[in-house]
Every structure is written in structure tokens, then in C-alpha cells.
Design a protein around this motif. Structure first.
Motif, PDB file in Angstrom:
ATOM      1  N   LEU A  71      55.687  68.766  61.490  1.00  0.00           N
ATOM      2  CA  LEU A  71      55.196  69.532  62.636  1.00  0.00           C
ATOM      3  C   LEU A  71      54.703  68.621  63.756  1.00  0.00           C
ATOM      4  O   LEU A  71      54.957  68.889  64.934  1.00  0.00           O
ATOM      5  CB  LEU A  71      54.096  70.498  62.190  1.00  0.00           C
ATOM      6  CG  LEU A  71      54.571  71.639  61.281  1.00  0.00           C
ATOM      7  CD1 LEU A  71      53.383  72.425  60.748  1.00  0.00           C
ATOM      8  CD2 LEU A  71      55.559  72.560  61.996  1.00  0.00           C
ATOM      9  N   ASP A  72      54.033  67.535  63.407  1.00  0.00           N
ATOM     10  CA  ASP A  72      53.522  66.593  64.414  1.00  0.00           C
ATOM     11  C   ASP A  72      54.634  65.897  65.186  1.00  0.00           C
ATOM     12  O   ASP A  72      54.436  65.489  66.332  1.00  0.00           O
ATOM     13  CB  ASP A  72      52.640  65.524  63.771  1.00  0.00           C
ATOM     14  CG  ASP A  72      51.278  66.045  63.355  1.00  0.00           C
ATOM     15  OD1 ASP A  72      50.904  67.160  63.778  1.00  0.00           O
ATOM     16  OD2 ASP A  72      50.599  65.333  62.595  1.00  0.00           O
ATOM     17  N   THR A  73      55.804  65.739  64.565  1.00  0.00           N
ATOM     18  CA  THR A  73      56.903  65.028  65.220  1.00  0.00           C
ATOM     19  C   THR A  73      57.918  65.979  65.839  1.00  0.00           C
ATOM     20  O   THR A  73      58.963  65.549  66.315  1.00  0.00           O
ATOM     21  CB  THR A  73      57.609  64.079  64.232  1.00  0.00           C
ATOM     22  OG1 THR A  73      58.076  64.823  63.105  1.00  0.00           O
ATOM     23  CG2 THR A  73      56.687  62.964  63.787  1.00  0.00           C
ATOM     24  N   TRP A  74      57.607  67.258  65.843  1.00  0.00           N
ATOM     25  CA  TRP A  74      58.452  68.283  66.458  1.00  0.00           C
ATOM     26  C   TRP A  74      57.935  68.514  67.869  1.00  0.00           C
ATOM     27  O   TRP A  74      56.728  68.658  68.086  1.00  0.00           O
ATOM     28  CB  TRP A  74      58.322  69.577  65.674  1.00  0.00           C
ATOM     29  CG  TRP A  74      59.545  70.435  65.589  1.00  0.00           C
ATOM     30  CD1 TRP A  74      60.328  70.852  66.628  1.00  0.00           C
ATOM     31  CD2 TRP A  74      60.096  71.005  64.405  1.00  0.00           C
ATOM     32  NE1 TRP A  74      61.336  71.657  66.164  1.00  0.00           N
ATOM     33  CE2 TRP A  74      61.214  71.760  64.789  1.00  0.00           C
ATOM     34  CE3 TRP A  74      59.736  70.956  63.061  1.00  0.00           C
ATOM     35  CZ2 TRP A  74      61.993  72.461  63.887  1.00  0.00           C
ATOM     36  CZ3 TRP A  74      60.514  71.650  62.165  1.00  0.00           C
ATOM     37  CH2 TRP A  74      61.631  72.394  62.568  1.00  0.00           C
ATOM     38  N   HIS A  75      58.804  68.555  68.845  1.00  0.00           N
ATOM     39  CA  HIS A  75      58.385  68.755  70.227  1.00  0.00           C
ATOM     40  C   HIS A  75      57.680  70.107  70.361  1.00  0.00           C
ATOM     41  O   HIS A  75      58.143  71.115  69.816  1.00  0.00           O
ATOM     42  CB  HIS A  75      59.584  68.686  71.174  1.00  0.00           C
ATOM     43  CG  HIS A  75      59.178  68.558  72.593  1.00  0.00           C
ATOM     44  ND1 HIS A  75      58.954  69.651  73.400  1.00  0.00           N
ATOM     45  CD2 HIS A  75      58.913  67.469  73.350  1.00  0.00           C
ATOM     46  CE1 HIS A  75      58.601  69.242  74.603  1.00  0.00           C
ATOM     47  NE2 HIS A  75      58.563  67.920  74.597  1.00  0.00           N
ATOM     48  N   PRO A  76      56.545  70.157  71.079  1.00  0.00           N
ATOM     49  CA  PRO A  76      55.789  71.410  71.208  1.00  0.00           C
ATOM     50  C   PRO A  76      56.612  72.585  71.741  1.00  0.00           C
ATOM     51  O   PRO A  76      56.339  73.733  71.397  1.00  0.00           O
ATOM     52  CB  PRO A  76      54.661  71.059  72.176  1.00  0.00           C
ATOM     53  CG  PRO A  76      54.521  69.585  72.090  1.00  0.00           C
ATOM     54  CD  PRO A  76      55.885  69.044  71.761  1.00  0.00           C
ATOM     55  N   SER A  77      57.618  72.315  72.554  1.00  0.00           N
ATOM     56  CA  SER A  77      58.407  73.404  73.149  1.00  0.00           C
ATOM     57  C   SER A  77      59.299  74.113  72.132  1.00  0.00           C
ATOM     58  O   SER A  77      59.731  75.248  72.378  1.00  0.00           O
ATOM     59  CB  SER A  77      59.258  72.878  74.304  1.00  0.00           C
ATOM     60  OG  SER A  77      60.270  72.009  73.821  1.00  0.00           O
ATOM     61  N   THR A  78      59.579  73.486  70.994  1.00  0.00           N
ATOM     62  CA  THR A  78      60.465  74.087  69.988  1.00  0.00           C
ATOM     63  C   THR A  78      59.847  74.116  68.586  1.00  0.00           C
ATOM     64  O   THR A  78      60.473  74.596  67.647  1.00  0.00           O
ATOM     65  CB  THR A  78      61.799  73.312  69.916  1.00  0.00           C
ATOM     66  OG1 THR A  78      61.533  71.934  69.626  1.00  0.00           O
ATOM     67  CG2 THR A  78      62.589  73.433  71.214  1.00  0.00           C
ATOM     68  N   ARG A  79      58.627  73.618  68.458  1.00  0.00           N
ATOM     69  CA  ARG A  79      57.962  73.533  67.151  1.00  0.00           C
ATOM     70  C   ARG A  79      57.663  74.922  66.603  1.00  0.00           C
ATOM     71  O   ARG A  79      57.096  75.758  67.299  1.00  0.00           O
ATOM     72  CB  ARG A  79      56.657  72.761  67.298  1.00  0.00           C
ATOM     73  CG  ARG A  79      55.857  72.642  66.008  1.00  0.00           C
ATOM     74  CD  ARG A  79      54.484  72.026  66.241  1.00  0.00           C
ATOM     75  NE  ARG A  79      54.573  70.758  66.937  1.00  0.00           N
ATOM     76  CZ  ARG A  79      53.781  70.400  67.942  1.00  0.00           C
ATOM     77  NH1 ARG A  79      52.817  71.202  68.375  1.00  0.00           N
ATOM     78  NH2 ARG A  79      53.929  69.235  68.524  1.00  0.00           N
TER      79      ARG A  79
END
Length: 134
Positions: free
Chosen positions: A59-67
Motif C-alpha cells: 500500500l505504501d508503494t502504490w500511488h495515492p491516485s490508484t491505491r
């Protein structure tokens, strides 16, 4: 449930010829966490995180726009069989793609995920944005 490698000498799940601690483990823990040097290293560390059930790292390495808001991984019911990185392409200074094939077995059935993942560099760290299945 999170599954951790038995020792620092355990082979890295991403398939590189290095021990977990010297490979993806350094991105998962410690002062270098989240600072993978390029999109391929981040993608390999994310594969290893799936193998080990490291949901917070994913989750931390997923871009906020698509997390996604949450992520569930069936660590006990999934056997990861391997990762093949087919291509890593730096599109420009802040964008890259990584084509890969990840194989696993769930309930005795084999699965193959062939994707071209999109990554962006923001605030000095690479993030997974999404991917296109192939």
C-alpha cells in the motif's frame, strides 16, 4: 498473516541471485525503506512483498491516485512460483514501465499474470500506478 524469510541468507523471492536481506529486504525494512532506486527494483520488491504478505509495504508503494483502500493477500493459500522481468523502460525522468510475468498456484491451479506496470517517481521515490494485462 505475514511470512518472513527464515534468515538473512534466504534467497530473495524476486528471483535475483542475492539473499533477501541484500535484495528486496533492504527496501522492505530499515532506513532505505521505500527508496528503491528504479522502477524495476520497486516492482521486484512488490512481488517479494506479495510472496511474504507485506500488505503495508504494498500500500505504501502504490500511488495515492490508484491505491486501493485495503488489500487482502492469501499468503497461506497461494504458492508463488516465480517472477520473470521481461523489460524495464525509463520513459522520461519521472516515468517508467516494467513488463513482467508472475506465476503462482492457488488451490492447486496455476496462474500467470503478464503485465506492463506503470511507475512514477514522486518526492524521490518510485510508486506503482497501475498496469496493463498482456
Amino acid at each position: 498473516m505475514t511470512r518472513a524469510p527464515a534468515s538473512s541468507k534466504t534467497a530473495c523471492p524476486c528471483g535475483r541471485a542475492a539473499a533477501y536481506a541484500e535484495c528486496c529486504g533492504r527496501w522492505h525494512d530499515g532506513p532505505l525503506r521505500l527508496a528503491a532506486p528504479d522502477a524495476e527494483a520497486l516492482m521486484r520488491s512488490r512481488y517479494s512483498a506479495y510472496v511474504l504478505g507485506l500488505v503495508p509495504y504494498l500500500l505504501d508503494t502504490w500511488h495515492p491516485s490508484t491505491r486501493p483502500a485495503a488489500l487482502e493477500i492469501d499468503v497461506a493459500g497461494t504458492t508463488w512460483l516465480g517472477l520473470e522481468v521481461r523489460a524495464h523502460r525509463r520513459v522520461d525522468a519521472t516515468h517508467a514501465t516494467v513488463e513482467f510475468v508472475a506465476r503462482n498456484r492457488v488451490g492447486g491451479r496455476g496462474h500467470r499474470l503478464h503485465e506492463t506496470g506503470r511507475f512514477v517517481l514522486e518526492a524521490g521515490r518510485w510508486c506503482y500506478v497501475g498496469g496493463t494485462l498482456r
